[in-house]
Design a protein around this motif. Structure first.
Motif, mmCIF file in Angstrom:
data_model
loop_
_atom_site.group_PDB
_atom_site.id
_atom_site.type_symbol
_atom_site.label_atom_id
_atom_site.label_comp_id
_atom_site.label_asym_id
_atom_site.label_seq_id
_atom_site.Cartn_x
_atom_site.Cartn_y
_atom_site.Cartn_z
ATOM 1 N N CYS A 69 5.704 1.813 2.261
ATOM 2 C CA CYS A 69 5.549 0.504 1.626
ATOM 3 C C CYS A 69 4.128 0.311 1.129
ATOM 4 O O CYS A 69 3.208 1.056 1.473
ATOM 5 C CB CYS A 69 5.956 -0.624 2.564
ATOM 6 S SG CYS A 69 4.696 -1.098 3.762
ATOM 7 N N TYR A 70 3.961 -0.725 0.318
ATOM 8 C CA TYR A 70 2.716 -0.969 -0.407
ATOM 9 C C TYR A 70 1.517 -1.170 0.500
ATOM 10 O O TYR A 70 0.361 -0.996 0.073
ATOM 11 C CB TYR A 70 2.877 -2.178 -1.333
ATOM 12 C CG TYR A 70 3.040 -3.487 -0.610
ATOM 13 C CD1 TYR A 70 1.945 -4.275 -0.294
ATOM 14 C CD2 TYR A 70 4.300 -3.951 -0.242
ATOM 15 C CE1 TYR A 70 2.092 -5.485 0.373
ATOM 16 C CE2 TYR A 70 4.462 -5.144 0.420
ATOM 17 C CZ TYR A 70 3.353 -5.911 0.731
ATOM 18 O OH TYR A 70 3.507 -7.102 1.396
ATOM 19 N N ILE A 115 -5.884 3.837 -2.033
ATOM 20 C CA ILE A 115 -5.297 4.634 -3.116
ATOM 21 C C ILE A 115 -4.123 3.836 -3.669
ATOM 22 O O ILE A 115 -3.149 3.589 -2.956
ATOM 23 C CB ILE A 115 -4.831 6.006 -2.597
ATOM 24 C CG1 ILE A 115 -6.036 6.769 -2.022
ATOM 25 C CG2 ILE A 115 -4.153 6.809 -3.706
ATOM 26 C CD1 ILE A 115 -5.661 7.939 -1.145
ATOM 27 N N GLU A 116 -4.203 3.390 -4.930
ATOM 28 C CA GLU A 116 -3.309 2.355 -5.423
ATOM 29 C C GLU A 116 -1.840 2.753 -5.445
ATOM 30 O O GLU A 116 -0.963 1.885 -5.422
ATOM 31 C CB GLU A 116 -3.732 1.890 -6.816
ATOM 32 C CG GLU A 116 -3.676 2.971 -7.881
ATOM 33 C CD GLU A 116 -4.117 2.455 -9.239
ATOM 34 O OE1 GLU A 116 -4.503 1.267 -9.312
ATOM 35 O OE2 GLU A 116 -4.068 3.225 -10.212
ATOM 36 N N ASN A 117 -1.551 4.042 -5.471
ATOM 37 C CA ASN A 117 -0.155 4.474 -5.508
ATOM 38 C C ASN A 117 0.197 5.377 -4.316
ATOM 39 O O ASN A 117 1.095 6.211 -4.400
ATOM 40 C CB ASN A 117 0.138 5.213 -6.817
ATOM 41 C CG ASN A 117 -0.614 6.536 -6.921
ATOM 42 O OD1 ASN A 117 -1.675 6.717 -6.305
ATOM 43 N ND2 ASN A 117 -0.079 7.457 -7.712
ATOM 44 N N MET A 158 3.494 9.340 -1.173
ATOM 45 C CA MET A 158 4.134 9.729 0.084
ATOM 46 C C MET A 158 5.639 9.879 -0.108
ATOM 47 O O MET A 158 6.253 10.841 0.364
ATOM 48 C CB MET A 158 3.840 8.708 1.190
ATOM 49 C CG MET A 158 4.517 9.058 2.511
ATOM 50 S SD MET A 158 4.249 7.833 3.828
ATOM 51 C CE MET A 158 2.623 8.336 4.406
ATOM 52 N N GLN A 159 6.245 8.939 -0.808
ATOM 53 C CA GLN A 159 7.683 9.006 -1.061
ATOM 54 C C GLN A 159 8.029 10.248 -1.884
ATOM 55 O O GLN A 159 9.003 10.947 -1.584
ATOM 56 C CB GLN A 159 8.133 7.741 -1.783
ATOM 57 C CG GLN A 159 9.608 7.720 -2.141
ATOM 58 C CD GLN A 159 10.071 6.345 -2.576
ATOM 59 O OE1 GLN A 159 10.086 5.406 -1.782
ATOM 60 N NE2 GLN A 159 10.449 6.201 -3.829
ATOM 61 N N HIS A 165 8.956 -3.077 -5.704
ATOM 62 C CA HIS A 165 8.468 -4.120 -4.804
ATOM 63 C C HIS A 165 8.000 -3.514 -3.489
ATOM 64 O O HIS A 165 6.939 -3.878 -2.969
ATOM 65 C CB HIS A 165 9.549 -5.170 -4.557
ATOM 66 C CG HIS A 165 9.092 -6.294 -3.673
ATOM 67 N ND1 HIS A 165 8.051 -7.120 -4.007
ATOM 68 C CD2 HIS A 165 9.523 -6.707 -2.457
ATOM 69 C CE1 HIS A 165 7.861 -8.004 -3.049
ATOM 70 N NE2 HIS A 165 8.723 -7.773 -2.084
ATOM 71 N N ARG A 166 8.793 -2.586 -2.946
ATOM 72 C CA ARG A 166 8.410 -1.935 -1.679
ATOM 73 C C ARG A 166 7.140 -1.104 -1.853
ATOM 74 O O ARG A 166 6.275 -1.095 -0.980
ATOM 75 C CB ARG A 166 9.551 -1.081 -1.161
ATOM 76 C CG ARG A 166 9.176 -0.223 0.042
ATOM 77 C CD ARG A 166 10.367 0.427 0.701
ATOM 78 N NE ARG A 166 11.180 1.213 -0.209
ATOM 79 C CZ ARG A 166 10.890 2.466 -0.607
ATOM 80 N NH1 ARG A 166 9.778 3.060 -0.177
ATOM 81 N NH2 ARG A 166 11.713 3.113 -1.427
ATOM 82 N N LEU A 167 7.032 -0.372 -2.968
ATOM 83 C CA LEU A 167 5.944 0.569 -3.142
ATOM 84 C C LEU A 167 4.650 -0.095 -3.630
ATOM 85 O O LEU A 167 3.554 0.407 -3.342
ATOM 86 C CB LEU A 167 6.344 1.669 -4.127
ATOM 87 C CG LEU A 167 7.482 2.594 -3.670
ATOM 88 C CD1 LEU A 167 7.835 3.559 -4.796
ATOM 89 C CD2 LEU A 167 7.114 3.345 -2.412
ATOM 90 N N PHE A 168 4.777 -1.191 -4.370
ATOM 91 C CA PHE A 168 3.589 -1.807 -4.972
ATOM 92 C C PHE A 168 3.431 -3.289 -4.664
ATOM 93 O O PHE A 168 2.469 -3.913 -5.100
ATOM 94 C CB PHE A 168 3.610 -1.595 -6.494
ATOM 95 C CG PHE A 168 3.579 -0.151 -6.893
ATOM 96 C CD1 PHE A 168 2.404 0.576 -6.836
ATOM 97 C CD2 PHE A 168 4.738 0.500 -7.296
ATOM 98 C CE1 PHE A 168 2.363 1.926 -7.190
ATOM 99 C CE2 PHE A 168 4.718 1.844 -7.656
ATOM 100 C CZ PHE A 168 3.538 2.556 -7.600
ATOM 101 N N GLY A 169 4.388 -3.859 -3.937
ATOM 102 C CA GLY A 169 4.279 -5.269 -3.563
ATOM 103 C C GLY A 169 4.563 -6.214 -4.698
ATOM 104 O O GLY A 169 4.134 -7.353 -4.694
ATOM 105 N N LYS A 170 5.323 -5.765 -5.692
ATOM 106 C CA LYS A 170 5.660 -6.629 -6.820
ATOM 107 C C LYS A 170 7.014 -6.235 -7.360
ATOM 108 O O LYS A 170 7.488 -5.123 -7.172
ATOM 109 C CB LYS A 170 4.615 -6.511 -7.938
ATOM 110 C CG LYS A 170 4.435 -5.083 -8.473
ATOM 111 C CD LYS A 170 3.284 -5.003 -9.423
ATOM 112 C CE LYS A 170 3.082 -3.553 -9.907
ATOM 113 N NZ LYS A 170 1.906 -3.445 -10.788
#
Length: 226
Positions: A120-121, A129-131, A136-137, A219-224
Motif C-alpha cells: 500500500c501507499y 520512493i514515490e512508487n 514491490m507489487q 488507490h491502494r498503491l498511491f493513496g488516490k
C-alpha cells in the motif's frame, strides 16, 4: 525444515511519512502471547486493510532486503528488518516456497498462510520512493500474512515448522494471479479453490468474476483514486 524467526511488534503512533501507523516496530525478545488477532503488544492503525483474523501476522523474507539495497543503494540504512512493518523475518522462506494454506507450528501456536501482502501507499512515504508500493507489487517481493488457528506462546528462539501443505498454489503464484496476469476466469477460480485463502482475497476474486474486470490498484498503491 525449521526456520528461526526474528519477531517484531509495534504500537500505533503518529508518523511524519505514514500518518497514524504501527509500521515502526521493535524487536521482541522472550515469550510472547499469540492470539487470534496477533501478537501481544502489536497494533494496527487501519483495520480495514491491516490486521484482523485473516491478517494477524505479517511475514517478510529477510533475503529480499538485498534486492532493495541493490535497487536503492542510497537507502542503505532503511532496508533492514522490520522496515516494512513485518512481525516475522526469516531466511529460507520465500514466496516461491511458501503456499496458500500452509500450516506452521510456532511454539505451541499454529498459524496458517492466508494471502500475499498487498503493498500500500504508506510504503511510498516510509521509503521516500514515490512508487515503491507499485515496484514491490511488480517484483512480487511482497511477503505474506497468517491467521492464527491455535493461540499459544511464541518466541524468536522457537522455530517455525511446516506441518501441512493444503494447496498447490504458492504465494508467488497468488501474487501473479492477483497482480500480474490479465483477466483470466480460470486463474481466479483456481485461486478461489486454495484452502485457507483469506476472506478478503476470496471476495476480490469473486468480484472479478461477477464484474468481469480487475479492480483499480491506484488507490491502494498511491493513496488516490485513478
Amino acid at each position: 525444515m525449521q526456520f528461526l524467526p526474528q519477531v517484531f511488534i509495534g504500537k500505533i503512533q503518529s508518523t511524519q511519512s505514514c500518518g497514524q501507523s504501527a509500521i515502526y516496530k521493535r524487536e521482541a525478545d522472550g515469550l510472547l502471547s499469540l492470539g487470534q488477532m496477533g501478537l501481544e503488544g502489536d497494533e494496527q492503525a487501519e483495520k480495514r486493510f491491516h490486521g484482523g483474523p485473516d491478517r494477524a501476522l505479517c511475514h517478510y523474507p529477510r533475503e529480499h532486503y538485498a534486492l532493495w539495497l541493490n535497487a536503492y543503494p542510497e537507502q542503505e540504512e532503511l532496508f533492514i528488518p522490520p522496515a516494512f512493518g513485518e512481525n516475522i523475518s526469516t531466511e529460507g522462506m520465500t514466496e516461491e516456497s511458501v503456499f496458500i494454506g500452509d500450516i506452521f507450528a510456532w511454539g505451541d501456536a499454529r498459524i496458517q498462510v492466508t494471502q500475499p501482502r498487498s503493498p500500500c501507499y504508506k510504503l511510498n512515504g516510509l521509503t521516500g520512493i514515490e512508487n515503491f508500493a507499485q515496484v514491490m507489487q511488480e517484483t512480487g517481493r511482497c511477503g505474506w500474512l497468517y491467521r492464527v488457528i491455535k493461540a499459544g506462546s511464541v518466541s524468536a528462539s522457537t522455530p517455525l515448522k511446516l506441518l501441512s501443505r493444503n494447496s498447490d498454489i504458492s504465494v508467488q503464484e497468488a501474487i501473479m494471479i492477483a497482480f500480474h496476469a490479465p483477466y483470466d476466469e480460470e486463474l481466479y477460480r483456481r485461486l478461489l479453490s486454495a484452502a485457507g485463502l483469506s476472506a478478503s482475497w476470496s471476495l476480490t476474486m469473486q468480484n472479478r468474476l461477477d464484474n468481469r474486470c480487475i479492480e483499480e490498484f491506484s488507490h491502494r498503491l498511491f493513496g488516490k483514486r485513478g
